[in-house]
Motif scaffolding. Structure first.
Motif, short mmCIF file in Angstrom:
data_model
loop_
_atom_site.label_atom_id
_atom_site.label_comp_id
_atom_site.label_asym_id
_atom_site.label_seq_id
_atom_site.Cartn_x
_atom_site.Cartn_y
_atom_site.Cartn_z
N ILE A 80 0.96 -1.39 0.11
CA ILE A 80 -0.23 -0.09 0.25
C ILE A 80 0.58 1.02 -0.04
CG2 ILE A 80 -0.12 0.09 2.33
CD1 ILE A 80 -2.78 1.55 -0.07
N VAL A 81 1.75 1.49 0.24
CA VAL A 81 3.00 1.98 0.81
C VAL A 81 3.27 2.83 -0.26
CG1 VAL A 81 4.87 3.41 1.53
CG2 VAL A 81 3.35 2.07 2.99
N ASP A 82 3.57 1.49 -2.04
CA ASP A 82 4.63 1.64 -2.54
C ASP A 82 3.20 2.31 -3.22
OD1 ASP A 82 7.11 0.55 -1.71
OD2 ASP A 82 6.85 -1.07 -2.42
N LEU A 83 2.46 1.79 -3.78
CA LEU A 83 1.53 2.51 -3.71
C LEU A 83 0.46 3.58 -4.08
CD1 LEU A 83 -1.16 1.41 -6.33
CD2 LEU A 83 -2.92 0.69 -4.04
N TYR A 84 0.52 4.32 -3.13
CA TYR A 84 0.56 5.33 -2.24
C TYR A 84 1.21 6.13 -3.00
CZ TYR A 84 -0.55 10.07 -0.12
OH TYR A 84 -0.71 11.34 0.64
N LEU A 85 2.36 6.03 -2.82
CA LEU A 85 3.83 6.90 -3.31
C LEU A 85 3.38 7.25 -4.41
CD1 LEU A 85 6.51 6.20 -0.68
CD2 LEU A 85 4.97 8.38 -0.81
N LYS A 86 3.44 6.23 -5.38
CA LYS A 86 3.22 6.63 -6.86
C LYS A 86 2.66 7.11 -7.02
CE LYS A 86 3.05 2.84 -10.79
NZ LYS A 86 2.32 1.60 -11.01
N ARG A 87 1.17 6.78 -6.56
CA ARG A 87 -0.15 7.70 -7.49
C ARG A 87 -0.50 9.02 -6.98
NH1 ARG A 87 -5.02 3.71 -7.05
NH2 ARG A 87 -4.47 1.29 -8.16
N ARG A 88 0.19 9.06 -5.48
CA ARG A 88 0.08 10.61 -4.31
C ARG A 88 0.94 11.04 -4.37
NH1 ARG A 88 -5.75 10.36 -3.29
NH2 ARG A 88 -6.18 9.93 -5.22
N GLY A 89 2.49 10.01 -4.10
CA GLY A 89 3.44 10.85 -3.70
C GLY A 89 3.94 12.51 -4.02
N TRP A 90 3.75 12.72 -4.75
CA TRP A 90 4.35 14.12 -5.31
C TRP A 90 3.57 15.26 -4.66
CZ3 TRP A 90 -0.36 17.09 -6.61
CH2 TRP A 90 -1.41 16.70 -6.62
N ASN A 91 2.34 14.63 -3.98
CA ASN A 91 1.77 16.00 -3.11
C ASN A 91 1.98 15.58 -1.33
OD1 ASN A 91 0.15 17.80 -3.05
ND2 ASN A 91 -1.79 16.15 -1.89
#
Length: 444
Positions: free
Chosen positions: A74-85
């Protein structure tokens, strides 16, 4: 805001698959204990009080962040999709939570509001200094805690979910880890990070299985004396026969080897030399020692009576037999008052309430407590200790195995003292005992 997980939580809650997985992981942490004690999660605020339900949920949440599924993490997925924010500090923190296992740590060198040193008791990590402002306000020397230690910008911090572990919880945790990992329970655990990552729910369960029984039970712990007998205070008063003087009774009592004179009209009833060590007990043992012998009771001549105080029915019967055999011709049958632990505590509280107006100055009280503890622990160094296999500390330190046990015993004494509500006891310095036993190097 640094380490703000709100956007990550929102991301998880909006995805049914990942939110369901989070709930499953939290259930792994909580449900074994909740089912055992017939509780729901909603019962925890009332049973444990705040903030424990949130902390326990946080244990499951932090574990969930480290879980690897077939379709990823889940961390990898979140950083991939929303990490820029997310700020760089948050991205680093989430990645550290993903990769860092929870572990059991021993606390030392506490600097309130600033830092503490944590020693990993089950993993293979080296001791580290952790920067921490809040937890260090309440943690004491040699406390045991379960938490994640995270490296951030060349310093170490702790995660949000922290559980303070009692000695009982530590024992249950180590037993559980040894069983799951098929390790020898007599060997010291030294587990790799990947091993501990798989065992995170065991840490939470060990805490719950020891915290819930205490919270649910409103009764006092069981009290026994050194012989394993239930505590029941007996005050025996033997009236003199007509015309009898104190001197006649005193001469008879002085013939008893087990009665050690403690003044002109007082004696201490002592167990024989070399008698068996106090028994191990799940409850609290009320025991005092003098010259390496267990104190069984106190005797005093007062007016026209002989007064004896003991703390069990068995001891009352024994001392009645001893006294009547030695001086029965001078004494009438005793009048006996029996009090429970609860009654004694209530009486002592009443006395304290009456004494409040004449309170001892703090500096004098501190000196009295320190001198009392010095005397008590000086005698304890030569007294048999159940945790040391019935050996005295001075005897136990002569072997490698014994030194390990003495170090743990000293840590427990120091930790219990540090948590005491009496400021004089809380501040007592045990350094002289470590030095006396030649164990200063183990105190660091």
């Amino acid at each position: 805001m640094r380490n703000d997980i709100s956007d990550l939580l929102t991301f998880i809650s909006q995805d049914d698959l990942w939110f369901g997985r989070l709930q499953e992981v939290v259930a792994e942490h909580l449900m074994p204990a909740l089912e055992e004690f017939d509780l729901d999660y909603d019962d925890l605020p009332e049973v444990l009080g705040e903030p424990w339900p949130g902390v326990l949920w946080g244990c499951g949440f932090e574990d969930f962040l480290s879980r690897q599924y077939e379709d990823g993490n889940i961390v990898d997925l979140y950083l991939k999709r929303r990490g820029w924010n997310e700020p760089a500090a948050n991205r680093e923190y989430f990645g550290a939570l993903r990769d860092t296992p929870v572990s059991l740590y021993e606390v030392s060198e506490v600097k309130p509001g600033t830092s503490m040193v944590l020693k990993d008791l089950v993993g293979d990590a080296k001791p580290v200094t952790v920067l921490e402002g809040s937890a260090t306000q309440s943690l004491k020397q040699w406390d045991r805690i379960v938490v994640r230690v995270i490296s951030e910008n060349d310093v170490h911090v702790i995660s949000g979910a922290l559980l303070a572990f009692s000695r009982e919880a530590v024992a249950l945790l180590l037993d559980g880890l040894s069983t799951v990992l098929n390790a020898d329970k007599n060997d010291k655990l030294s587990l790799a990070s990947n091993q501990i990552l798989k065992c995170a729910p065991i840490f939470t369960s060990a805490w719950l299985f020891t915290a819930l029984p205490r919270a649910l039970s409103k009764e006092l712990p069981e009290f026994t004396n050194a012989d394993g007998e239930d505590i029941m205070f007996h005050d025996l008063r033997f009236p003199f026969e007509t015309g009898v003087r104190q001197k006649e009774v005193s001469l008879c009592l002085s013939e008893l080897n087990c009665f050690a004179a403690d003044g002109a009209r007082c004696w201490t009833w002592l167990a024989p030399h070399g008698s068996k060590a106090p028994r191990e007990n799940d409850g609290l043992v009320l025991d005092s020692q003098t010259d390496g012998r267990t104190v069984l009771g106190h005797i005093e001549l007062k007016g026209k009576s002989l007064l004896i105080n003991v703390n069990s029915s068995a001891r009352a019967d024994r001392v009645r037999h001893l006294v009547m055999k030695a001086a029965g011709q001078y004494l009438k049958q005793p009048l006996t008052t029996i009090r429970t632990v609860e009654q004694m505590m209530a009486e002592e509280q009443d006395e304290l309430d009456l004494e409040d107006a004449d309170e001892i100055p703090p500096e004098i009280a501190r000196q009295i407590v320190r001198e009392h503890m010095d005397r008590h622990y000086r005698e304890t160094l030569d007294a048999p200790i159940p945790a040391l296999g019935g050996k005295s500390p001075n005897q136990a330190v002569r072997s490698k195995e014994g030194r390990v046990k003495v170090v743990e015993w000293l840590k427990k004494l120091e930790n219990n003292s540090a948590m005491h509500q009496n400021e004089a006891i809380e501040e007592y310095d045990f350094g002289w005992m470590w030095a006396e036993l030649g164990l200063q190097e183990y105190r660091k």
